[in-house]
Design a protein around this motif. Structure first.
Motif, short mmCIF file in Angstrom:
data_model
loop_
_atom_site.label_atom_id
_atom_site.label_comp_id
_atom_site.label_asym_id
_atom_site.label_seq_id
_atom_site.Cartn_x
_atom_site.Cartn_y
_atom_site.Cartn_z
N SER A 167 0.84 -1.20 0.00
CA SER A 167 0.00 0.00 0.00
C SER A 167 0.87 1.25 0.00
CB SER A 167 -0.90 0.01 1.24
OG SER A 167 -1.55 1.25 1.35
N LYS A 168 0.47 2.24 -0.81
CA LYS A 168 1.25 3.49 -0.87
C LYS A 168 1.13 4.30 0.42
CE LYS A 168 -2.39 6.08 -3.29
NZ LYS A 168 -2.97 6.63 -2.09
N ASP A 169 0.12 3.99 1.24
CA ASP A 169 -0.11 4.73 2.49
C ASP A 169 0.60 4.11 3.69
OD1 ASP A 169 -1.79 6.49 1.15
OD2 ASP A 169 -3.54 5.21 1.49
#
Length: 166
Positions: free
Chosen positions: A157-159
């Motif tokens: 996940s980019k977060d």
């Protein structure tokens, strides 16, 4: 998220120290961690411990004769899904449905094979991760065999920021 290839590296200890620092800074925090259960110097299982102090079994070393009902097993351990879900699901749902005004930290130690037998847990973790206003501090394993879907989803996940510890 904190990740490690090996057991006993100190992921939970690190999570506990960060949790104490956040609490003493007055940051709202809730969640759970897993803790080894030892008898006579030998590990006999794991407990789930909530930050509010509730405790219950996650798994225990199982006897081979106890196969009368559907069992969830990881190696020598039988997972107590009922106990796990009773402790963890209300906590995650409470964090996910909190007000957006109050930014909260949610501790999830850990998202691993034992915990992922629970479809309700998987759903609750996904809701917590996408909930606005909630920051998650958690632990995930580095895959040794077949990757775990939710773990890889989190890792990619980019977060999410993953810190590997050794």
């Amino acid at each position: 998220f904190v990740s490690s290839l090996f057991l006993g590296v100190g992921k939970t200890t690190l999570i506990q120290k960060v949790t104490q620092a956040l609490k003493s800074s007055g940051i709202p925090i809730d969640g759970f961690y897993t803790e080894e259960v030892r008898e006579g110097g030998r590990r006999t299982g794991f407990d789930v411990v909530t930050l509010s102090g509730k405790r219950g079994p996650l798994s225990r070393v199982s006897s081979d004769s106890s196969t009368s009902r559907r069992e969830y097993r990881v190696g020598q351990y039988t997972v107590d899904l009922v106990s796990f879900e009773q402790l963890v699901l209300p906590l995650l749902r409470n964090v996910s449905h909190g007000s957006d005004v109050e930014k909260k930290v949610c501790v999830i130690d850990e998202i691993g094979k034992m915990e992922l037998f629970s479809q309700a847990f998987i759903q609750a973790v996904r809701q917590t991760l996408t909930g606005s206003g909630t920051m998650v501090l958690g632990t995930i394993p580095i895959p040794k065999g077949k990757p775990l879907d939710l773990v890889e989803e989190i890792r990619n996940s980019k977060d999410v920021k993953v810190f590997n510890v050794s």
